[in-house]
Enzyme design. Structure first.
Site, PDB file in Angstrom:
ATOM      1  N   ASN A  19      38.673  -5.403  22.839  1.00 16.27           N
ATOM      2  CA  ASN A  19      38.101  -5.839  24.316  1.00 16.27           C
ATOM      3  C   ASN A  19      37.496  -4.858  25.212  1.00 16.27           C
ATOM      4  O   ASN A  19      37.052  -4.927  26.306  1.00 16.27           O
ATOM      5  CB  ASN A  19      39.436  -6.426  25.126  1.00 16.27           C
ATOM      6  CG  ASN A  19      40.580  -5.215  25.235  1.00 16.27           C
ATOM      7  OD1 ASN A  19      40.184  -4.051  24.779  1.00 16.27           O
ATOM      8  ND2 ASN A  19      41.711  -5.458  25.684  1.00 16.27           N
ATOM      9  N   ARG A  32      43.034   2.870  33.703  1.00 21.85           N
ATOM     10  CA  ARG A  32      44.507   2.759  34.113  1.00 21.85           C
ATOM     11  C   ARG A  32      44.717   3.218  35.451  1.00 21.85           C
ATOM     12  O   ARG A  32      44.067   4.225  35.974  1.00 21.85           O
ATOM     13  CB  ARG A  32      45.282   3.682  33.157  1.00 21.85           C
ATOM     14  CG  ARG A  32      45.416   3.248  31.591  1.00 21.85           C
ATOM     15  CD  ARG A  32      46.344   1.878  31.305  1.00 21.85           C
ATOM     16  NE  ARG A  32      46.487   1.269  30.081  1.00 21.85           N
ATOM     17  CZ  ARG A  32      45.497   0.425  29.588  1.00 21.85           C
ATOM     18  NH1 ARG A  32      44.561  -0.098  30.418  1.00 21.85           N
ATOM     19  NH2 ARG A  32      45.691  -0.154  28.513  1.00 21.85           N
ATOM     20  N   GLN A  61      52.582  -1.790  36.216  1.00 22.63           N
ATOM     21  CA  GLN A  61      52.531  -3.369  36.170  1.00 22.63           C
ATOM     22  C   GLN A  61      53.522  -4.133  35.619  1.00 22.63           C
ATOM     23  O   GLN A  61      54.360  -3.692  34.839  1.00 22.63           O
ATOM     24  CB  GLN A  61      51.341  -3.349  35.242  1.00 22.63           C
ATOM     25  CG  GLN A  61      50.106  -2.953  35.600  1.00 22.63           C
ATOM     26  CD  GLN A  61      48.706  -3.159  34.685  1.00 22.63           C
ATOM     27  OE1 GLN A  61      47.813  -2.658  35.142  1.00 22.63           O
ATOM     28  NE2 GLN A  61      48.881  -3.761  33.898  1.00 22.63           N
ATOM     29  N   HIS A  82      45.633  -7.360  35.951  1.00 24.95           N
ATOM     30  CA  HIS A  82      44.879  -6.974  34.696  1.00 24.95           C
ATOM     31  C   HIS A  82      44.547  -7.837  33.997  1.00 24.95           C
ATOM     32  O   HIS A  82      45.331  -8.363  33.057  1.00 24.95           O
ATOM     33  CB  HIS A  82      46.206  -5.830  34.152  1.00 24.95           C
ATOM     34  CG  HIS A  82      45.651  -4.906  33.108  1.00 24.95           C
ATOM     35  ND1 HIS A  82      46.339  -3.886  32.629  1.00 24.95           N
ATOM     36  CD2 HIS A  82      44.278  -4.947  32.447  1.00 24.95           C
ATOM     37  CE1 HIS A  82      45.577  -3.164  31.794  1.00 24.95           C
ATOM     38  NE2 HIS A  82      44.395  -3.989  31.523  1.00 24.95           N
TER      39      HIS A  82
HETATM   40  P1  NDP Z   1      37.432   4.848  23.736  1.00 21.66           P
HETATM   41  O1  NDP Z   1      38.564   5.865  22.878  1.00 21.66           O
HETATM   42  O2  NDP Z   1      36.295   4.564  23.086  1.00 21.66           O
HETATM   43  O3  NDP Z   1      36.765   5.736  25.084  1.00 21.66           O
HETATM   44  C1  NDP Z   1      37.545   6.689  25.653  1.00 21.66           C
HETATM   45  C2  NDP Z   1      36.644   7.945  25.870  1.00 21.66           C
HETATM   46  O4  NDP Z   1      37.378   8.495  27.034  1.00 21.66           O
HETATM   47  C3  NDP Z   1      36.529   8.797  24.798  1.00 21.66           C
HETATM   48  O5  NDP Z   1      35.295   8.950  24.695  1.00 21.66           O
HETATM   49  C4  NDP Z   1      37.177  10.049  25.124  1.00 21.66           C
HETATM   50  O6  NDP Z   1      36.551  11.013  24.741  1.00 21.66           O
HETATM   51  C5  NDP Z   1      37.033   9.997  26.697  1.00 21.66           C
HETATM   52  N1  NDP Z   1      37.994  10.837  27.295  1.00 21.66           N
HETATM   53  C6  NDP Z   1      39.564  11.152  27.100  1.00 21.66           C
HETATM   54  N2  NDP Z   1      39.941  11.962  27.706  1.00 21.66           N
HETATM   55  C7  NDP Z   1      38.888  12.577  28.593  1.00 21.66           C
HETATM   56  C8  NDP Z   1      38.887  13.397  29.651  1.00 21.66           C
HETATM   57  N3  NDP Z   1      39.731  14.144  29.884  1.00 21.66           N
HETATM   58  N4  NDP Z   1      37.500  13.570  30.185  1.00 21.66           N
HETATM   59  C9  NDP Z   1      36.453  12.855  29.919  1.00 21.66           C
HETATM   60  N5  NDP Z   1      36.655  12.001  28.885  1.00 21.66           N
HETATM   61  C10 NDP Z   1      37.673  11.820  28.247  1.00 21.66           C
HETATM   62  O7  NDP Z   1      38.282   4.053  24.659  1.00 21.66           O
HETATM   63  P2  NDP Z   1      37.686   2.546  25.081  1.00 21.66           P
HETATM   64  O8  NDP Z   1      36.455   2.997  25.667  1.00 21.66           O
HETATM   65  O9  NDP Z   1      37.545   1.251  24.447  1.00 21.66           O
HETATM   66  O10 NDP Z   1      38.845   2.366  26.271  1.00 21.66           O
HETATM   67  C11 NDP Z   1      39.002   3.343  27.163  1.00 21.66           C
HETATM   68  C12 NDP Z   1      40.510   3.141  28.086  1.00 21.66           C
HETATM   69  O11 NDP Z   1      40.155   1.797  28.706  1.00 21.66           O
HETATM   70  C13 NDP Z   1      41.704   2.600  26.935  1.00 21.66           C
HETATM   71  O12 NDP Z   1      42.127   3.662  26.566  1.00 21.66           O
HETATM   72  C14 NDP Z   1      42.132   2.013  28.216  1.00 21.66           C
HETATM   73  O13 NDP Z   1      43.098   2.833  28.708  1.00 21.66           O
HETATM   74  C15 NDP Z   1      41.235   1.285  28.988  1.00 21.66           C
HETATM   75  N6  NDP Z   1      41.272  -0.204  28.646  1.00 21.66           N
HETATM   76  C16 NDP Z   1      41.336  -0.877  29.737  1.00 21.66           C
HETATM   77  C17 NDP Z   1      41.339  -2.419  29.287  1.00 21.66           C
HETATM   78  C18 NDP Z   1      41.433  -3.495  30.724  1.00 21.66           C
HETATM   79  O14 NDP Z   1      41.934  -4.621  30.216  1.00 21.66           O
HETATM   80  N7  NDP Z   1      41.425  -3.148  31.834  1.00 21.66           N
HETATM   81  C19 NDP Z   1      40.989  -2.962  28.103  1.00 21.66           C
HETATM   82  C20 NDP Z   1      40.690  -1.858  27.072  1.00 21.66           C
HETATM   83  C21 NDP Z   1      40.733  -0.708  27.388  1.00 21.66           C
HETATM   84  P3  NDP Z   1      36.549  11.517  23.357  1.00 21.66           P
HETATM   85  O15 NDP Z   1      37.149  10.454  22.149  1.00 21.66           O
HETATM   86  O16 NDP Z   1      34.851  11.926  23.039  1.00 21.66           O
HETATM   87  O17 NDP Z   1      37.637  12.900  23.212  1.00 21.66           O
END
Ligand code: NDP
Length: 399
Positions: free
Chosen positions: A147, A285, A314, A333
């Site tokens: 998603n 989140r 939630q 959400h």
């Molecule tokens: P990804 O894993 O593709 O992307 C998350 C990114 O956040 C990665 O590039 C990661 O960095 C980066 N990151 C982690 N920690 C840090 C930090 N401390 N500072 C800066 N960057 C950081 O996941 P998605 O993009 O698919 O999803 C992200 C989040 O969105 C999910 O974990 C979830 O919590 C939320 N979400 C919400 C939904 C909703 O319905 N509202 C649905 C889907 C997701 P790297 O991997 O490069 O270390």
């Protein structure tokens, strides 16, 4: 044979749908970047159906029962003596969704001696105490990418809704008004603004890509830098940390997982470093932001608007300040549970279950915790620890 406990949100108040707004959803071949769609051996649902609620059962009952497993589906997840607590005691697999999370705290995990696998029907497994899961050597898996684009679309919608003052303007129509000045007094163009994402993974980079045609200046920060080719193609400015990014951005969107490193990242201090009148969009989140700091910043004008669909806990209590703070564009959400997304995450859950029961490896990109440590996508994007503290407050929603 295993007992599978599935915690899903309630059916619509008017009952399970008998028909849908559109007859079929587009069939996608693969995700951007090439990752393949979920590949279960079969599915027992029609893509486009409501699968994430109790009656939808993620389309799993036939598959599980025909293989001799037991499926228990409930929405009753919070408070003393919830169905979740009662059914956990002999469950091997728990399936839950971030939209209606079954908080698997250390205490709950301790009461579930047979528990081996926690599946997130969606993305973001912070509702599981990941440290406790590592200590107990549970497997935690989610349906990576299912998603991400759904959320990216929602982020773009929310940025435009806030900056252009859409929701208050819509309200004037409902109130039988024609109050142009009231609508216009907080309405701007996005064009020319500085727009930045904290986290440029699947969602964050899809947001950047979608915002580019609005002729904005794009910024990002992430633990791993994007390739020079992508930076050049999108005209991105990289920032070494969130502080540096928020100082220059008119619009900030948060797209990181919730883990100890990101919990309460947007507190009074971080929001205080933002430009006065910046907009903040958080679909990642709720707990990445300090609840009261956001409400204060909207009241005193430090933030011009806040939107998102994620809360903590939630469901949030009825008196959660984000329900009533000024200039917000909050929804429950929902961004990641469009009917389009549901078809993908239901198929992904089925794929994970097929692998589990047939003792085949679960795709690395779906793994968050395995073998006592962060694994796969979890090892890339999370830090070890627990972010479920305070989740028992979800029981207050019923009061
Ligand atoms: P990804 O894993 O593709 O992307 C998350 C990114 O956040 C990665 O590039 C990661 O960095 C980066 N990151 C982690 N920690 C840090 C930090 N401390 N500072 C800066 N960057 C950081 O996941 P998605 O993009 O698919 O999803 C992200 C989040 O969105 C999910 O974990 C979830 O919590 C939320 N979400 C919400 C939904 C909703 O319905 N509202 C649905 C889907 C997701 P790297 O991997 O490069 O270390």
């Amino acid at each position: 044979m295993a007992k599978v406990l599935c915690v899903l949100y309630d059916d619509p108040v008017d009952g399970y749908p008998k028909s849908y707004a559109i007859d079929s959803i587009p069939k996608l071949e693969k995700y951007p970047g090439g990752q393949t769609m979920p590949t279960p051996k079969g599915i027992d649902f029609k893509p486009g159906a409501l699968l994430g609620c109790v009656s939808g059962e993620l389309g799993l009952r036939k598959f599980l029962e025909s293989n001799g497993h037991t499926l228990v589906v409930t929405s009753d997840k919070d408070g003393a003596n919830s169905t979740l607590d009662r059914e956990l005691v002999d469950a091997e697999v728990v399936i839950s969704q971030p939209f209606w999370p079954a908080y698997l705290t250390r205490e709950r995990i301790a009461k579930a001696p047979k528990l081996k696998l926690a599946i997130t029907a969606g993305i973001g497994s912070d509702h599981v105490d990941l440290q406790a899961a590592m200590d107990r050597e549970l497997t935690v898996a989610e349906v990576t990418y299912c998603n991400s684009i759904s959320v990216a679309e929602h982020v773009v919608m929310m940025i435009l809704a806030l900056v252009r003052n859409y929701i208050p303007s819509y309200d004037w129509v409902i109130k039988n008004g024609w109050n142009i000045a009231d609508c216009a007094a907080r309405s701007y163009d996005v064009e020319g603004m500085n727009v930045g994402t904290v986290g440029a993974g699947r969602i964050g980079s899809a947001v950047l890509r979608r915002m580019k045609p609005f002729d904005v200046k794009l910024h990002y920060t992430d633990r791993h830098r994007l390739s020079p080719e992508i930076e050049k193609e999108l005209g991105l400015t990289f920032h070494p940390n969130a502080e540096s990014l928020v100082k220059v951005c008119d619009v900030v969107t948060i797209n990181t997982p919730l883990h100890p490193e990101t919990e309460h990242m947007f507190d009074d201090a971080m929001i205080g470093k933002m430009k006065r009148g910046a907009y903040l969009v958080n679909t990642a989140r709720g707990k990445i932001c300090d609840r009261d700091a956001v409400a204060r910043a909207l009241k005193d004008g430090q933030l011009a608007g806040y939107a998102g669909d994620v809360w903590f806990p939630q469901p949030p209590p009825k008196d959660h300040p984000w329900r009533s703070m000024p200039h917000h564009g909050m929804t429950p959400h929902v961004s990641g549970t469009s009917l389009s997304a549901q078809a993908r995450y239901a198929a992904g859950v089925r794929e994970i279950l097929e692998c589990w029961f047939e003792k085949r490896p679960i795709r690395d990109e779906y793994l968050i915790v395995s073998g006592g440590k962060l694994a796969g996508a979890g090892a890339h994007s999370y830090s070890a620890g627990n972010a479920t503290g305070g989740s028992e407050e979800a029981a207050k929603f019923k009061k």
